[in-house]
Design an enzyme around this catalytic site. Sequence first.
Site, PDB file in Angstrom:
ATOM      1  N   CYS A   1       0.744  -1.147   0.016  1.00 24.05           N
ATOM      2  CA  CYS A   1       0.059   0.065  -0.152  1.00 24.05           C
ATOM      3  C   CYS A   1       0.833   1.168   0.094  1.00 24.05           C
ATOM      4  O   CYS A   1       1.680   1.607  -1.020  1.00 24.05           O
ATOM      5  CB  CYS A   1      -0.851  -0.172   1.080  1.00 24.05           C
ATOM      6  SG  CYS A   1      -2.428   0.947   1.054  1.00 24.05           S
ATOM      7  N   HIS A   2       0.811   1.952   1.049  1.00 26.11           N
ATOM      8  CA  HIS A   2       1.428   3.402   1.045  1.00 26.11           C
ATOM      9  C   HIS A   2       2.948   3.128   1.655  1.00 26.11           C
ATOM     10  O   HIS A   2       3.966   3.965   1.759  1.00 26.11           O
ATOM     11  CB  HIS A   2       0.857   4.395   2.095  1.00 26.11           C
ATOM     12  CG  HIS A   2      -0.385   4.975   1.588  1.00 26.11           C
ATOM     13  ND1 HIS A   2      -1.592   4.187   1.308  1.00 26.11           N
ATOM     14  CD2 HIS A   2      -0.651   6.015   0.786  1.00 26.11           C
ATOM     15  CE1 HIS A   2      -2.369   5.009   0.864  1.00 26.11           C
ATOM     16  NE2 HIS A   2      -1.831   6.162   0.418  1.00 26.11           N
TER      17      HIS A   2
END
Length: 183
Positions: A106-107
């Site tokens: 994800c991030h």
Amino acid sequence: MRIAFLTAPEGVEQVELTEPWQAAKDAGHEPVLVSTRSGEIQAFDHLDKADTFPVDEVVGEVSADSFGGLVLPGGVANPDFLRTDEKAVAFVREFFTQGRPVAAICHAPWTLIEADVVRGRTLTSWPSLRTDIRNAGGTWVDERVQVCDHGASTLVTSREPDDLKAFCETFLAKFAEYDKAAG
């Protein structure tokens, strides 16, 4: 194998911590929660507070050579905090320097960008990091899971919680390869 799960004191996306953690345990590994301070971390379900988890080790008091691999869960706030902590960034960079496998979802690649380990690598992430990855010298692809063997180190990345099954299967396979080769 001991596997470090690096998170900030708050902001980690809970499912991106708990599912890989359980997968590692089920595969016979020892997951270790590493954070920037002792006590507990506060996980989130997107923007809502979720559960808390006890910290096992504090970054700056451990080194990569204590672990066989590193998992970086996402959540927007989690990697944003980690990339501003010099000890956390150095800890991440150390895994790449030592050729130990790393998995990020994800991030989480924001922390990799700050550690300056993205250049020349192909990875995936949450789509909003595409430009950041390109600006850091990496190649961004829109795939459920991406493996980049670059030099002595392996990086496994995924986009989002919907990719967790593929992410867990892939990072566990690559970590097992490393463990076997390290003997």
